[in-house]
Design a protein around this motif. Structure first.
Motif, PDB file in Angstrom:
ATOM      1  N   ALA A 143      13.641   4.713   2.315  1.00  0.00           N
ATOM      2  CA  ALA A 143      12.644   5.735   2.629  1.00  0.00           C
ATOM      3  C   ALA A 143      13.134   6.668   3.732  1.00  0.00           C
ATOM      4  N   GLN A 144      13.962   6.157   4.611  1.00  0.00           N
ATOM      5  CA  GLN A 144      14.450   6.977   5.722  1.00  0.00           C
ATOM      6  C   GLN A 144      15.762   7.663   5.403  1.00  0.00           C
TER       7      GLN A 144
ATOM      8  N   ALA B  26      -0.427   7.883  10.883  1.00  0.00           N
ATOM      9  CA  ALA B  26       0.509   8.884  10.367  1.00  0.00           C
ATOM     10  C   ALA B  26      -0.025   9.454   9.062  1.00  0.00           C
ATOM     11  N   ILE B  27       0.626  10.470   8.553  1.00  0.00           N
ATOM     12  CA  ILE B  27       0.251  11.039   7.269  1.00  0.00           C
ATOM     13  C   ILE B  27       1.227  10.516   6.227  1.00  0.00           C
ATOM     14  N   ALA B  28       0.690   9.949   5.189  1.00  0.00           N
ATOM     15  CA  ALA B  28       1.537   9.319   4.189  1.00  0.00           C
ATOM     16  C   ALA B  28       2.390  10.362   3.489  1.00  0.00           C
ATOM     17  N   ASN B  29       3.511   9.910   2.958  1.00  0.00           N
ATOM     18  CA  ASN B  29       4.337  10.850   2.208  1.00  0.00           C
ATOM     19  C   ASN B  29       3.704  11.108   0.854  1.00  0.00           C
TER      20      ASN B  29
ATOM     21  N   SER C  17       8.964   8.987  -2.245  1.00  0.00           N
ATOM     22  CA  SER C  17       7.725   8.235  -2.067  1.00  0.00           C
ATOM     23  C   SER C  17       8.005   6.742  -1.862  1.00  0.00           C
ATOM     24  N   PHE C  18       7.033   6.104  -1.297  1.00  0.00           N
ATOM     25  CA  PHE C  18       7.135   4.675  -1.027  1.00  0.00           C
ATOM     26  C   PHE C  18       7.324   3.890  -2.313  1.00  0.00           C
TER      27      PHE C  18
ATOM     28  N   LEU D  24       0.836  -1.191   0.000  1.00  0.00           N
ATOM     29  CA  LEU D  24       0.000   0.000   0.000  1.00  0.00           C
ATOM     30  C   LEU D  24       0.872   1.242   0.000  1.00  0.00           C
ATOM     31  N   ASP D  25       0.691   2.089  -1.000  1.00  0.00           N
ATOM     32  CA  ASP D  25       1.396   3.368  -0.955  1.00  0.00           C
ATOM     33  C   ASP D  25       0.485   4.380  -0.280  1.00  0.00           C
TER      34      ASP D  25
END
Lengths: 523, 147
Positions: free
Chosen positions: A133-134, A93-96, A102-103, A66-67
């Motif tokens: 991602a980090q 959380a709020i997705a990027n 992006s994921f 899931l993105d």
């Protein structure tokens, strides 16, 4: 999207047809959440919870990517096989947004990199995506966010606990000859039932391999095909898996053990607050047995990084990142975030001559039964006083002379006597005479007050000198090429580097087994 | 024990070993090939350069008792006597032994030996926890076994 996906699920997961690709399925969904917030218009939405439930109950293993945020649905207790979920962020959380961070971008890159491997487990993919991602530092772009992607094990197969294994489908002439129109690289074409059905039809069961595939295409690599399968069903299981099968009974579950050996993987650091005040010397593995039992990992993977006093006792513990989703929740466990090294500050103590051990980190049960937890230096300074003399505490009783001020003075006087005896020389060996015999690493055995090592280090700036003693009575203001360590040379030697000069003075009466000392020196 | 009233020279003997080069193909983890080890040590019992150290002397008795104590403690103070053989057994080659003498009183005429003799006895004997050694012989203040 709702309609399309629902019809897809209906058709493929709930009908008999899904047995065609019975083993597994990948569902790739992408929702453009970032655009919804700007316009307050009503957007069409997908009722995900129902879909997820359907997926959990599917006959096959399912990997959901899931993105967006995960919806946080737990195990419904039904279903066949494993359901794993990887999403761009946790449900609260709020997705990027869309961008280099992006994921999907991370997923694309890491899948391409991992495609060089024959097969890999989902947790490995997750570890890589997490790192990527980090990896980015915030650049001040609007809506720029870097939430941590999460990995959840939604359902587990009790009979055969496992993680989904991904492998690359060998390029097949039929597949290549059958190009699929693909308008956008991230279009969830799995949601295109006709497409999927068409792709599946030539393959099933003819090859007697029950595997499904998904021709998922990263934009710049049009021919890369990815498929998934539970790795038990993979007849071409590689050596990694066979060897891990041998280890299986030693592990609490059947996580892909190939990953256990992965070094340099990020670890999750968290604090554990214990109920009681526990002194370092009282810490024993029993305190952790129950807790460890809940983590499906081998104790070796759990590392105690530090311990503090904080009304009770606070320990910093790290585990491999991919174990996160298998960890049970407890209010005493405070997650701190991912780390990629051991405590850097503890390493810098080395240069302050306060090192008590330089041995390799030990597995958990052993951490507490040694003096290791006194690495803050407290324990080695816990001297023993007898008959008005002060004696060393590390391996107490081993050395029969005191270590107080008077003894340090005696050692300095003794040093003067030796220098006088040897014609003011520090050593008599024919070293440092020529370039060939120049010495670079020196071990001073039983350095005592450290006076020999200090003078040697001063005279030989090219040499790195290490002084070992049971007592930390050496001065701290010493030449930069000199290190003192508290250690027991009757214990097995674990030095990182070789020495080219070992110096031992007035050690008679110190070693029980001289031949062992010479063997250690020589080997 | 009053060793300072004894009218003779006592000497500690210093064996010193220097294996100049280890020409070995053994995989070394602690010493590089061609590396050196050097040991400087005293060796009990106390000896004299002449016949002035009598067997019934207090110094000889003290020396024997100290050696016995360290032997009982498992860490004998005559270990230096065996260094050469042990080093060679461990694989070191070109083991060299040099003996030095340590005067135990301030009577030598030679200036350096006089300094050594002035300093050696008190530093060697009086400040290194002799009580601990005595205990390993079974001595205590109540039962002065043979001290």
């Amino acid at each position: 999207v709702d309609q399309v996906s629902s019809s897809f699920f209906h058709e493929y997961l709930c009908s008999q047809d899904c047995r065609v690709f019975a083993s597994s399925a990948v569902i790739l969904m992408r929702f453009s959440t970032s655009f919804q917030n700007h316009e307050k218009k009503k957007c069409s939405t997908v009722t995900w919870s129902g879909i997820q439930k359907a997926l959990e109950q599917a006959l096959s293993d399912v990997l959901i990517l899931l993105d967006c945020c995960s919806s946080g649905i737990g195990d419904a207790g039904e279903g066949n096989g494993v359901t794993e979920l990887m999403s761009a962020c946790a449900f609260d959380a709020i997705a990027n947004g869309v961008g280099h961070y992006s994921f999907t971008k991370a997923l694309t890159i890491e899948l391409r990199l991992l495609s060089k491997k024959r097969s890999f487990p989902v947790v490995e993919l997750y570890t890589h995506i997490y790192c990527r991602a980090q990896y980015h530092m915030a650049q001040g772009i609007d809506n720029e966010r870097y939430p941590a992607p999460i990995h959840l094990l939604l359902t587990q197969d009790d009979n055969f606990p496992r993680s989904i294994q991904l492998f690359i489908l060998e390029p097949d002439s039929k597949t290549i000859a059958n190009p699929i129109p693909e308008p956008s690289s991230y279009e969830p074409h799995a949601a295109d039932p006709t497409n999927y059905k068409h792709r599946l039809s030539p393959e099933p069961l003819e090859t007697s391999q029950k595997r499904a595939y998904l021709d998922w295409r990263p934009d710049s690599q049009p021919e890369a095909d990815y498929s998934i399968t539970p790795y038990s069903a993979d007849p071409q299981s590689n050596t990694d898996q066979t060897s891990s099968a041998a280890d299986k009974d030693s592990s609490a579950d059947s996580l892909p053990l190939g990953l256990v050996r992965t070094t340099n993987a990020p670890r999750l650091l968290f604090a554990v607050r214990l109920e009681d005040n526990i002194r370092a010397e009282d810490l024993s593995p029993e305190y952790f047995v129950d807790w460890l039992r809940m983590i499906p990992t081998i104790a070796k993977e759990v590392k105690i990084e530090a311990g503090f006093e904080c009304n009770s006792t606070l320990l910093l513990v790290s585990i491999p990142l991919w174990l996160n989703s298998y960890l049970s929740h407890n209010p005493a466990v405070i997650s701190l975030g991912p780390v990629k090294s051991s405590n850097l500050l503890a390493l810098s103590y080395k240069h302050e001559k306060l090192v008590i051990k330089r041995k390799e980190p030990k597995p958990l049960p052993e951490v507490f039964d040694d003096e290791t937890l006194g690495s803050d230096g407290s324990k080695i300074y816990n001297y023993i006083y007898e008959n008005g003399r002060r004696y060393h505490s590390y391996k107490a009783g081993r050395y029969m002379f005191p270590n107080d001020e008077a003894e340090a003075e005696r050692l300095d006087l003794q040093h003067m006597l030796f220098r006088k005896t040897f014609g003011d020389k520090l050593y008599l060996s024919p070293v440092n005479k020529t370039k060939h015999t120049e010495i670079h690493r020196v071990l001073d055995v039983g350095t005592g007050s450290g006076i020999w090592a200090i003078e040697f280090a001063d005279e030989n700036p090219q040499a790195q000198v290490l002084g070992i003693d049971l007592s930390p009575i050496q001065p701290t203001w010493v030449p930069p090429n000199l290190t003192f360590e508290v250690d027991d040379l009757e214990a097995p030697w674990v030095f990182q580097d070789k020495f080219d000069f070992i110096y031992s003075r007035m050690m008679t009466g110190s070693f029980r087994d001289w031949p062992q000392f010479f063997a250690n020196s020589f080997k | 024990v009053n060793i300072f009233s004894n009218p003779f020279f006592g000497y500690s003997v210093f064996p010193r070993y220097t294996p100049p080069k280890t020409q070995t193909l053994t995989i070394s983890s602690n010493l590089t090939p061609g590396g050196f080890i050097e040991l400087a040590d005293i060796c009990f019992p106390v000896q004299a350069i002449d016949d002035s150290l009598r067997n019934d002397s207090q110094l000889r008795k003290w020396s024997d008792l100290l050696l016995e104590a360290t032997q009982k403690a498992g860490r004998p103070m005559d270990s230096a006597r065996y260094y050469q053989a042990q080093l060679e057994a461990a694989g070191f080659i070109k083991v060299e032994k040099i003996q030095y003498k340590w005067p135990q009183n301030p009577w030598p005429k030679d200036k350096d030996n006089k300094i050594l003799g002035t300093r050696a006895p008190p530093q060697m004997l009086l400040s290194s926890g002799l009580q601990a050694w005595s205990f390993s012989l079974g001595c205590d203040q109540a039962h002065n076994r043979k001290c």
